[in-house]
Design a protein around this motif. Structure first.
Motif, PDB file in Angstrom:
ATOM      1  N   GLY A  32       0.722  -1.338   0.013  1.00  0.00           N
ATOM      2  CA  GLY A  32      -0.322  -0.027   0.010  1.00  0.00           C
ATOM      3  C   GLY A  32       0.978   1.267  -0.024  1.00  0.00           C
ATOM      4  N   CYS A  33       2.138   1.267   0.721  1.00  0.00           N
ATOM      5  CA  CYS A  33       2.866   2.395   0.795  1.00  0.00           C
ATOM      6  C   CYS A  33       3.836   2.527  -0.350  1.00  0.00           C
ATOM      7  N   ASP A 174      -0.654   6.640   7.039  1.00  0.00           N
ATOM      8  CA  ASP A 174      -1.275   5.753   6.110  1.00  0.00           C
ATOM      9  C   ASP A 174      -2.530   5.256   6.440  1.00  0.00           C
ATOM     10  N   ASN A 176      -5.352   3.564   5.630  1.00  0.00           N
ATOM     11  CA  ASN A 176      -5.840   2.449   4.993  1.00  0.00           C
ATOM     12  C   ASN A 176      -7.133   1.698   5.552  1.00  0.00           C
ATOM     13  N   GLY A 209      -2.936   7.966  -1.875  1.00  0.00           N
ATOM     14  CA  GLY A 209      -1.625   7.583  -1.625  1.00  0.00           C
ATOM     15  C   GLY A 209      -1.082   6.527  -2.634  1.00  0.00           C
ATOM     16  N   ASN A 210      -2.159   6.004  -3.479  1.00  0.00           N
ATOM     17  CA  ASN A 210      -1.984   4.992  -4.602  1.00  0.00           C
ATOM     18  C   ASN A 210      -2.176   5.712  -5.909  1.00  0.00           C
ATOM     19  N   THR A 238      -4.852   4.929   1.299  1.00  0.00           N
ATOM     20  CA  THR A 238      -3.984   4.008   0.542  1.00  0.00           C
ATOM     21  C   THR A 238      -5.258   2.662   0.563  1.00  0.00           C
ATOM     22  N   LYS A 242      -1.957  -3.049  -2.175  1.00  0.00           N
ATOM     23  CA  LYS A 242      -2.431  -2.415  -3.498  1.00  0.00           C
ATOM     24  C   LYS A 242      -1.466  -2.941  -4.427  1.00  0.00           C
TER      25      LYS A 242
END
Length: 277
Positions: A32-33, A174, A176, A209-210, A238, A242
């Motif tokens: 995700g990051c 983050d 998520n 973030g994506n 995010t 991902k």
């Protein structure tokens, strides 16, 4: 930004291969990051891969949610801190690439041991204050998980940073919506994190973030907001996992490794762009 997107894809590929090889680690948050780490190290941050531990004259980064070490190690290797081939030693005996980043092996790019959640904000604030004392005009960046904000020490640090006008700090959350035991709304509902930071005296931004373009723009915008008397926080939305469809959006891939078949499915979705280690 095709070059940055290609780097992020390769880093995701590195992550799943690293975690699979040792059958241990945390792929969900790392995947995700991947866009954030790519944007930070390959576009936004002024840093020196030759690595001077005190970090004077360069931007610094501190990872608070240290369990997502696979994405941190892959980014450091891909940006020249140590050989990419060393990624194959992840979580193995006598490796410098332990499950959580540590300083005792003197791995370039690692300035503090992390993994005990909730402590990274305090460390980043200390580093930012040190830069002020040294008349160093560079910035300090940090990354934190949303579930990590359950730890009370964060909020003490967040209050301290605003009260002391630590305005050379950019902290990213983050966001998520997942943590090890399930969705954050079920484990400990965090409410509107951005509004909380604002009430505590921070300047805040929101970003996807994506989405590499949106993310890079937000990070550069955050830099323009420093030096104005307030610390800056980015609410980075995010999807955990991902880039790998069967891992996306669920806490189930927080801390388990893919088996052989799952690895092949993941790699089929992540084309090799920079060359595997």
């Amino acid at each position: 930004m095709p070059e940055l997107k290609n780097i992020a894809t390769q880093i995701r590929r590195d992550i799943v291969r690293m975690v699979h090889a040792c059958q241990s680690g945390h792929p969900g948050g790392s995947l995700g990051c991947a866009d954030f780490f790519t944007a930070l190290y390959f576009d936004v941050m002024q840093h020196d891969p030759s690595f001077n531990m005190d970090g004077r004259g360069e931007d610094l980064f501190f990872l608070s949610n240290g369990h997502i070490s696979p994405v941190f190690y892959a980014t450091l290797a891909r940006s020249g801190y140590f050989p990419v081939s060393e990624l194959s030693s992840f979580r193995k005996l006598n490796s410098r690439l332990q499950g959580h980043p540590a300083t005792h092996e003197h791995l370039p790019g690692i300035r503090v041991a992390s993994g005990s959640l909730g402590q990274g904000m305090s460390v980043a604030i200390g580093a930012a204050l040190a830069k002020k004392l040294n008349n160093d005009d560079k910035l300090v960046f940090s990354l934190h998980g949303d579930g990590e904000l359950d730890e009370g020490q964060n909020w003490e640090a967040i209050m301290f940073a605003a009260h002391n006008k630590v305005d050379n700090l950019i902290s990213t959350i983050d966001w998520n919506g997942q943590q090890i035991d399930g969705p954050t709304k079920k484990v400990m509902d965090l409410g509107d994190i951005g509004k909380k930071f604002e009430v505590f005296g921070w300047t805040t931004l929101q970003t996807n973030g994506n989405d590499m373009d949106d993310l890079v723009a937000a990070l550069h915008k955050a830099k323009t907001l420093t030096g104005k008397g307030k610390p800056v926080a980015i609410m980075m939305h995010t999807a955990m996992g991902k880039g790998v469809d069967f891992m996306e959006g669920t806490h189930e891939w927080h801390g388990i490794a893919p088996n052989d078949g799952q690895l092949q499915k993941a790699l089929a979705q992540l084309p090799e762009t920079l060359g595997d280690y």
